[in-house]
Motif scaffolding. Structure first.
Motif, PDB file in Angstrom:
ATOM      1  N   TRP A  17      39.542  61.834  47.044  1.00 22.56           N
ATOM      2  CA  TRP A  17      40.917  61.316  47.080  1.00 22.56           C
ATOM      3  C   TRP A  17      41.270  60.490  48.315  1.00 22.56           C
ATOM      4  CZ3 TRP A  17      44.063  62.951  51.035  1.00 22.56           C
ATOM      5  CH2 TRP A  17      43.654  64.108  51.722  1.00 22.56           C
ATOM      6  N   TYR A  20      41.336  56.729  47.734  1.00 25.37           N
ATOM      7  CA  TYR A  20      42.136  56.173  46.645  1.00 25.37           C
ATOM      8  C   TYR A  20      43.633  56.278  46.939  1.00 25.37           C
ATOM      9  CZ  TYR A  20      37.772  56.110  44.104  1.00 25.37           C
ATOM     10  OH  TYR A  20      36.485  55.854  43.728  1.00 25.37           O
ATOM     11  N   THR A  22      46.542  54.625  47.334  1.00 29.67           N
ATOM     12  CA  THR A  22      46.969  53.268  46.992  1.00 29.67           C
ATOM     13  C   THR A  22      47.875  52.675  48.068  1.00 29.67           C
ATOM     14  OG1 THR A  22      46.889  53.876  44.662  1.00 29.67           O
ATOM     15  CG2 THR A  22      48.050  51.855  45.224  1.00 29.67           C
ATOM     16  N   ASP A  26      41.132  51.910  50.796  1.00 24.63           N
ATOM     17  CA  ASP A  26      40.321  51.638  49.612  1.00 24.63           C
ATOM     18  C   ASP A  26      39.026  52.413  49.759  1.00 24.63           C
ATOM     19  OD1 ASP A  26      38.257  49.995  50.957  1.00 24.63           O
ATOM     20  OD2 ASP A  26      39.902  48.571  51.192  1.00 24.63           O
ATOM     21  N   LYS A  27      38.195  52.360  48.729  1.00 22.75           N
ATOM     22  CA  LYS A  27      37.010  53.217  48.690  1.00 22.75           C
ATOM     23  C   LYS A  27      36.103  53.043  49.892  1.00 22.75           C
ATOM     24  CE  LYS A  27      33.097  54.396  45.702  1.00 22.75           C
ATOM     25  NZ  LYS A  27      32.367  54.072  44.476  1.00 22.75           N
ATOM     26  N   GLU A 218      38.843  60.920  38.082  1.00 26.02           N
ATOM     27  CA  GLU A 218      40.237  60.801  37.639  1.00 26.02           C
ATOM     28  C   GLU A 218      41.132  61.828  38.321  1.00 26.02           C
ATOM     29  OE1 GLU A 218      41.496  58.311  35.967  1.00 26.02           O
ATOM     30  OE2 GLU A 218      39.454  57.501  36.050  1.00 26.02           O
ATOM     31  N   ASN A 220      40.653  63.066  41.331  1.00 26.37           N
ATOM     32  CA  ASN A 220      40.831  62.603  42.701  1.00 26.37           C
ATOM     33  C   ASN A 220      41.837  61.467  42.786  1.00 26.37           C
ATOM     34  OD1 ASN A 220      38.946  63.778  44.977  1.00 26.37           O
ATOM     35  ND2 ASN A 220      37.730  63.803  43.093  1.00 26.37           N
ATOM     36  N   LYS A 221      41.772  60.545  41.822  1.00 27.00           N
ATOM     37  CA  LYS A 221      42.736  59.435  41.818  1.00 27.00           C
ATOM     38  C   LYS A 221      44.160  59.941  41.608  1.00 27.00           C
ATOM     39  CE  LYS A 221      39.767  55.605  40.298  1.00 27.00           C
ATOM     40  NZ  LYS A 221      39.530  54.598  39.222  1.00 27.00           N
ATOM     41  N   GLN A 222      44.328  60.904  40.693  1.00 29.78           N
ATOM     42  CA  GLN A 222      45.670  61.407  40.436  1.00 29.78           C
ATOM     43  C   GLN A 222      46.197  62.174  41.644  1.00 29.78           C
ATOM     44  OE1 GLN A 222      46.628  62.693  36.493  1.00 29.78           O
ATOM     45  NE2 GLN A 222      47.973  64.330  37.208  1.00 29.78           N
ATOM     46  N   ASN A 225      47.441  59.804  44.175  1.00 26.52           N
ATOM     47  CA  ASN A 225      48.772  59.322  43.807  1.00 26.52           C
ATOM     48  C   ASN A 225      49.854  60.337  44.185  1.00 26.52           C
ATOM     49  OD1 ASN A 225      47.763  56.946  42.727  1.00 26.52           O
ATOM     50  ND2 ASN A 225      47.628  57.754  40.644  1.00 26.52           N
TER      51      ASN A 225
END
Length: 237
Positions: A17, A20, A22, A26-27, A218, A220-222, A225
């Protein structure tokens, strides 16, 4: 923005995470200093964060606290090579670089203290005799109340240091154990993300890494956020 991240295996690696967030990273971003190590407990997280704050400047600190029952021990650096185990900061730090990650001219893993051993290995039935001899007695003499009390003290100590230094921060917890510590009135819960956690997100999305345990891309991305949403609501970013 220079961001400090610390935690356990749920906060490190190429799909984790911190990479990501935002609008912040960035990665392959080089503005993230990530001290998180697989197997790390909260003593490692607390102590290494406190020490790096004495030496480095950060605009934001993000901590994902680890398991309450994990014990860590720092030993002489000259001794670390004599112990055969994957449950050390030296070994785990070696997994925190990957081909796409920017490591030139600065690799954040040079800032990881390499002389920590993680009692998580005993919980996971690590066969290292050195690890077992170091941690088994502690595990045999401590109960849930002692683990919880020590954990709360670490949260409050790091929280108060960050406030004194006027560094924005957010704390989170890698699993759903807030009920065990939410009786503490000295924890600033406004700076803790407690409405969700990455483990529950992984379950809801059925998003797991190939090992079937750690959260997948997914999840980790959530979670990233969720962190950004919290920081925005608190006017930190």
């Amino acid at each position: 923005m220079r961001i400090l991240v610390n935690g356990c295996s749920f906060s490190r690696g190429p799909i984790s995470w911190p990479y990501y967030l935002t609008g912040l990273t960035d990665k392959s971003s080089s503005n993230v200093v990530n001290l998180a190590c697989g197997g790390a407990g909260n003593t490692y997280i607390h102590d290494t964060t406190m020490r790096i704050l004495e030496k480095e400047k950060f605009d934001l600190v993000l901590i994902m606290w680890s398991g309450i029952h994990r014990i860590d021990q720092q030993i002489e650096l000259t001794e670390i090579n004599q112990i055969e185990t994957t449950y050390s900061s030296k070994y785990q730090s070696s997994l925190n670089d990957w081909p796409e990650k920017i490591v030139d001219p600065f690799d954040d893993q040079t800032l990881v203290e390499k002389n920590w051993l993680f009692g998580c290995g005993v919980l996971n039935r690590e066969t290292s005799s050195e690890l077992n001899s170091l941690f088994k007695e502690a595990y045999s003499t401590m109960g849930d109340e002692e683990f919880v009390n020590q954990f709360i003290v670490k949260i409050i100590g790091l929280q108060n240091t960050l406030k004194q230094l006027a560094i924005p921060y957010a704390f989170s917890f890698y699993q759903d154990y807030v009920e065990q510590i939410n009786h503490s009135t000295l924890i600033d819960w406004d700076n803790c993300i407690i409405n969700d956690n990455i483990t529950n997100i992984a379950k809801r999305l059925n998003s797991y890494d190939e090992d079937g345990f750690h959260p997948g891309l997914e999840a980790n991305k959530q979670w990233a956020n969720c962190v950004v949403k919290h920081l925005t609501q608190k006017n930190i970013i």
